[in-house]
Write a protein that holds these residues in place. Structure first.
Motif, PDB file in Angstrom:
ATOM      1  N   THR A  18       0.857  -0.967   0.046  1.00 36.36           N
ATOM      2  CA  THR A  18      -0.034   0.000  -0.050  1.00 36.36           C
ATOM      3  C   THR A  18       0.879   1.344  -0.075  1.00 36.36           C
ATOM      4  O   THR A  18       0.420   2.242  -0.066  1.00 36.36           O
ATOM      5  CB  THR A  18      -0.687  -0.116   1.238  1.00 36.36           C
ATOM      6  OG1 THR A  18      -0.069   0.316   2.332  1.00 36.36           O
ATOM      7  CG2 THR A  18      -1.819  -1.155   1.300  1.00 36.36           C
ATOM      8  N   GLY A  19       2.075   1.133  -0.074  1.00 34.46           N
ATOM      9  CA  GLY A  19       2.921   2.377   0.334  1.00 34.46           C
ATOM     10  C   GLY A  19       3.071   2.574   1.775  1.00 34.46           C
ATOM     11  O   GLY A  19       3.840   3.494   2.123  1.00 34.46           O
ATOM     12  N   VAL A  20       2.293   1.942   2.632  1.00 38.31           N
ATOM     13  CA  VAL A  20       2.099   2.036   4.089  1.00 38.31           C
ATOM     14  C   VAL A  20       1.471   3.458   4.462  1.00 38.31           C
ATOM     15  O   VAL A  20       2.036   4.333   4.360  1.00 38.31           O
ATOM     16  CB  VAL A  20       3.323   1.718   4.686  1.00 38.31           C
ATOM     17  CG1 VAL A  20       3.296   1.765   6.240  1.00 38.31           C
ATOM     18  CG2 VAL A  20       4.001   0.371   4.528  1.00 38.31           C
ATOM     19  N   SER A  21       0.503   3.393   5.146  1.00 37.91           N
ATOM     20  CA  SER A  21      -0.251   4.563   5.736  1.00 37.91           C
ATOM     21  C   SER A  21      -0.086   4.054   6.992  1.00 37.91           C
ATOM     22  O   SER A  21       0.779   4.904   7.835  1.00 37.91           O
ATOM     23  CB  SER A  21      -1.887   4.530   5.538  1.00 37.91           C
ATOM     24  OG  SER A  21      -2.335   5.633   6.011  1.00 37.91           O
ATOM     25  N   VAL A  22      -0.980   3.477   7.840  1.00 39.59           N
ATOM     26  CA  VAL A  22      -1.114   3.354   9.299  1.00 39.59           C
ATOM     27  C   VAL A  22      -1.394   4.792   9.878  1.00 39.59           C
ATOM     28  O   VAL A  22      -1.000   4.932  10.990  1.00 39.59           O
ATOM     29  CB  VAL A  22      -0.062   2.438  10.146  1.00 39.59           C
ATOM     30  CG1 VAL A  22      -0.049   1.193   9.289  1.00 39.59           C
ATOM     31  CG2 VAL A  22       1.330   3.225   9.776  1.00 39.59           C
ATOM     32  N   ASN A  23      -1.774   5.639   8.962  1.00 40.42           N
ATOM     33  CA  ASN A  23      -1.720   7.047   9.380  1.00 40.42           C
ATOM     34  C   ASN A  23      -2.529   7.688   8.410  1.00 40.42           C
ATOM     35  O   ASN A  23      -2.279   8.166   7.439  1.00 40.42           O
ATOM     36  CB  ASN A  23      -0.380   7.739   9.492  1.00 40.42           C
ATOM     37  CG  ASN A  23      -0.370   9.248   9.944  1.00 40.42           C
ATOM     38  OD1 ASN A  23      -1.446   9.758   9.999  1.00 40.42           O
ATOM     39  ND2 ASN A  23       0.673   9.540  10.400  1.00 40.42           N
ATOM     40  N   PRO A  24      -4.181   8.042   8.933  1.00 44.29           N
ATOM     41  CA  PRO A  24      -5.000   8.754   7.865  1.00 44.29           C
ATOM     42  C   PRO A  24      -4.498  10.185   7.649  1.00 44.29           C
ATOM     43  O   PRO A  24      -4.297  10.573   6.395  1.00 44.29           O
ATOM     44  CB  PRO A  24      -6.205   9.090   8.698  1.00 44.29           C
ATOM     45  CG  PRO A  24      -6.184   7.871   9.382  1.00 44.29           C
ATOM     46  CD  PRO A  24      -4.721   7.717   9.935  1.00 44.29           C
TER      47      PRO A  24
END
Length: 227
Positions: A176-182
């Motif tokens: 996902t490209g990494v979010s874990v952070n909106p």
């Protein structure tokens, strides 16, 4: 207001240097370098603004703290406004920097936005993206709440949390490209537009569900330190 200013600066730093590492230097440092850029930016801010605001710099973390009983919703809302504003400001600054490069196009090269599906990095589907973001956010919040709880060495919390973010990126960038952070997702998506906006919901919903689940688990006392 001090806490909100700290959260703005912290989120600004995370997005500028994290996403900037991908857009500006990704070809040179690779996925490992990008992973460490996000983690090291978080570690730096943890020690810089942690004493002021706790260095959430992530709306999902603030909501997870509410679920754990460590923060009021009213205060979390103030944090979230500052975090999203910091992320948008950082994305704008990154766009301004990249606009000075002759062959740069935000439509072609992007702005470090998250995504999934055909044409995006590893081309994982929506289910894979959702599961990764949900589980990674849950585990990230477990590290955050565990390392900042009673009976833990507070001086090591920033390092533990930052290294956890590095590991999450090492595993998940291709998904996902990494979010874990909106907030980290909202900033770049607003300027990248198109598919990034259409897929933004996942990077808001999945991290929040994951961190709130972790917060509720800690609220039961099941993972409280006995020290």
């Amino acid at each position: 207001m001090n806490k909100q200013v700290a959260e703005f600066i912290g989120t600004f730093t995370l997005v500028l240097f994290g996403c900037g590492s991908a857009v500006i230097a990704g070809g040179d440092i690779g996925l490992t370098g990008i992973s460490f850029a996000f983690g090291l930016a978080l570690i730096g801010m943890a020690y810089a603004i942690g004493p002021v605001s706790g260095c959430h710099i992530n709306p999902a973390v603030s909501l997870g703290a509410v679920a754990a009983g460590r923060m009021t919703m009213a205060e979390a809302i103030k944090y979230i406004i500052a975090q999203v504003a910091g992320a948008i400001a950082a994305a704008l600054v990154l766009l301004l920097i990249m606009s000075g490069k002759a062959d740069y196009s935000v439509a072609t090269n992007g702005l470090g936005q998250n995504g999934w599906g055909t044409g995006y990095l590893g081309e994982y589907n929506m289910v894979s993206a959702f599961v990764f973001e949900l589980v990674a956010s849950f585990l990230f919040m477990v590290v955050i709440l565990g390392s900042t709880g009673k009976g833990t060495p507070a001086a090591m919390a920033g390092l533990a949390i930052g290294l956890a973010l590095v590991v999450i990126h090492l595993v998940g960038i291709n998904v996902t490209g990494v979010s874990v952070n909106p907030a980290r997702s909202i900033g770049p998506a607003l300027f990248a537009g198109g598919t990034a906006i259409g897929q933004l919901w996942l990077f808001i919903v999945a991290p929040i569900l994951g961190t709130v689940a972790a917060g509720l688990l800690f609220k039961t006392g099941m993972l409280d330190s006995k020290a």
